[in-house]
Scaffold this active site. Structure first.
Site, short mmCIF file in Angstrom:
data_model
loop_
_atom_site.label_atom_id
_atom_site.label_comp_id
_atom_site.label_asym_id
_atom_site.label_seq_id
_atom_site.Cartn_x
_atom_site.Cartn_y
_atom_site.Cartn_z
N GLU A 131 0.84 -1.08 -0.01
CA GLU A 131 0.17 0.32 -0.08
C GLU A 131 0.81 1.19 -0.14
O GLU A 131 0.49 2.22 -0.61
CB GLU A 131 -0.93 -0.19 1.32
CG GLU A 131 -1.94 1.06 1.40
CD GLU A 131 -3.05 1.14 0.48
OE1 GLU A 131 -3.86 2.21 0.41
OE2 GLU A 131 -3.25 0.16 -0.55
N THR A 190 -12.06 8.90 -12.20
CA THR A 190 -11.13 8.27 -11.34
C THR A 190 -11.52 6.98 -10.89
O THR A 190 -10.74 6.15 -10.24
CB THR A 190 -11.04 9.19 -10.02
OG1 THR A 190 -9.74 8.79 -9.41
CG2 THR A 190 -12.13 9.06 -9.21
#
Length: 496
Positions: A354, A482
């Site tokens: 991440e 997005t």
């Protein structure tokens, strides 16, 4: 979700041949014949057997999508997300069947008619009652709804979301809306709204700040990761989507933002010189942090779009459409895409964490690496214990897709295939679905029991488009928002 349901209506009205109620996939046979070549045989090094296997990659990605959907349909239909290990669903996104809505246009693009019909029928029968609690009764069509159903749901959602704007004392919307109550508020500390969320809600004009009460920015943190990413993405995308008409200020803001990014945030790692984007947690005068979220890997694609406006580089160069700054930004896009890929290849699983930290000259940041001792960059990248998880995110493959379309360099397909293979090897759940991982640096990785909606709506969609017909959904005629839902650029709504 509004943009997703609106997209379905727009594509039907626009007569786009690859999407419709009788779906066709975009991974054409002709494209497959030359899948990993550019006309000059540049992929000979793979060997015939390897090359032959790669030719079927769109089929493999479609099979992965069907496998992900089957797990969701069997164990979580109607819930927002699937927990594939415990075979149940969970609502964490408003209880609106988010996976169904997110995955629907992916199924249309891939030509998976059965999923289109299942998802569309659920939307027709259940989404209205999820939005307002009233429902509409009756039976849904077994062949999927008419386009008006998608339009009605999009309008209903948009009308309710509008309260975030109309109830705010400034031009900045509140961050949260209770759909049934038609009320809005901001749950963040001090009633702030995330810059990224504010920009995501707007596809016509941008004038964003953080505090709805005052319309002013709050805080000093300068970053392109969470809470800020979509703002920078939409500066250029809204300008592109509107054909540049009367929105020159957006392009100017994008240019100024990217100049600031290059001046303040771009650095190179040591010892091997990976280009990355860091953060300034305490403002431009504060200390630099060599921290880069996976979310920042949207930036290579955005920079490439900003440079060529979606036109293939070769054509843009031939027609003298690129200035020196465009070429600089395109070079930065390619450098950052390599870094994003190396965040995958440096780990034991071949999947990115991440968050990654980078070793830089003059800083003593230290910590464990990714576990792959064969990686050239094992000494450049640091992955801290709290950041080792992988959520099946799409940002890197999104940028690989955009860069392949613009540069036509086959290495981006090669990198995408390696990432897809790692997803297949370590995140696929036999009973259906794919799961997030707790730690990408160890083997075997511990599984987290969550399939995010964006895995179907974005990650697999971008992989499919990366490997498929390069003329499908051309980037000079469509803008992907997005959440990876393509919208026609104004003036191209009738494109065939």
């Amino acid at each position: 979700m509004v943009s997703s349901t609106a997209y379905l209506m727009l594509t039907h009205a626009s007569h786009i041949p690859i999407i419709g109620w009788q779906c066709q996939n975009v991974g054409t046979e002709e494209e497959g014949k030359n899948f990993f070549t550019d006309g000059r045989g540049r992929f000979r090094r793979f060997g015939e057997s390897r090359q032959g296997f790669l030719r079927g990659s769109t089929t493999k990605v479609k099979e992965a999508f069907i496998h992900a959907w089957s797990g969701y349909r069997n164990y979580a239909m109607g819930y927002d997300e699937l927990m594939p290990l415990s075979h149940r669903g969970v609502d964490g996104l408003g209880g609106l069947g988010a996976t169904i809505v997110d995955a629907l246009d992916t199924a249309m693009i891939m030509g998976v008619d059965e999923v289109v019909h299942e998802a569309g029928s659920w939307i027709e029968k259940h989404l209205p009652e999820r939005i307002d609690g009233k429902g509409q009764g009756g039976n849904a069509s077994t062949r999927g709804p008419k386009p008006a159903v998608y339009l009605d749901n999009a309008r209903n959602l948009a009308d309710r979301l509008l309260i975030a704007f109309t109830s705010s004392p400034s031009a900045i919307p509140f961050s949260d809306v209770v759909l049934r109550d038609r009320s809005a508020s901001s749950w963040l500390p001090d009633g702030l709204s995330s810059t990224a969320e504010v920009s995501t809600s707007n596809l016509s004009s941008i004038q964003f700040f953080d505090c709805p009460q005052t319309g002013e920015f709050s805080g000093d943190n300068i970053r392109l990761g969470s809470r800020g990413d979509s703002y920078y993405e939409y500066l250029i995308k809204v300008w592109l989507q509107n054909g540049g008409s009367n929105l020159t200020y957006l392009y100017n803001m994008y240019e100024e933002s990217m100049k600031g990014v290059k001046e303040l945030l771009v650095r190179k790692s040591v010892p091997n010189g990976l280009v990355f984007v860091g953060e300034l947690p305490y403002g431009p005068e504060g200390a630099f942090s060599p921290k880069m979220d996976h979310l920042v890997c949207f930036l290579p694609g955005t920079l490439a779009l900003g440079a060529t406006k979606g036109i293939v580089k070769e054509k843009a160069m031939r027609e003298n459409l690129l200035n020196f700054e465009d070429l600089q930004n395109l070079k930065l896009a390619e450098d950052l895409a390599k870094t994003c890929f190396e965040m995958y290849s440096v780990t034991s699983t071949g999947l990115a964490p991440e968050i990654a930290y980078f070793k830089v000259e003059g800083q003593s940041e230290g910590g464990p690496g990714g576990g792959n001792k064969n990686s050239k960059y094992v000494d450049d990248i640091i992955i801290k214990p709290a950041d080792r998880h992988n959520l099946l995110r799409p940002e890197t493959v999104e940028s690989l897709f955009v860069l392949f379309r613009i540069t036509e360099d086959p290495k981006y397909r090669e990198w995408g295939w390696e990432i897809f293979e790692a997803f297949e090897k370590y995140t696929k759940v036999d009973s259906g679905g794919y799961t997030s991982l707790d730690d990408v640096t160890v083997l075997p990785p511990h599984r987290r029991d969550k399939m995010e909606t964006f895995f179907l709506g974005e990650t697999l969609k971008y992989l499919y488009l990366l490997f498929g017909d390069r003329n499908a959904l051309p980037l000079d005629k469509y803008v992907f928002n997005t959440e990876a839902h393509p919208l026609p650029i104004r003036g191209n709504a009738g494109t065939k």
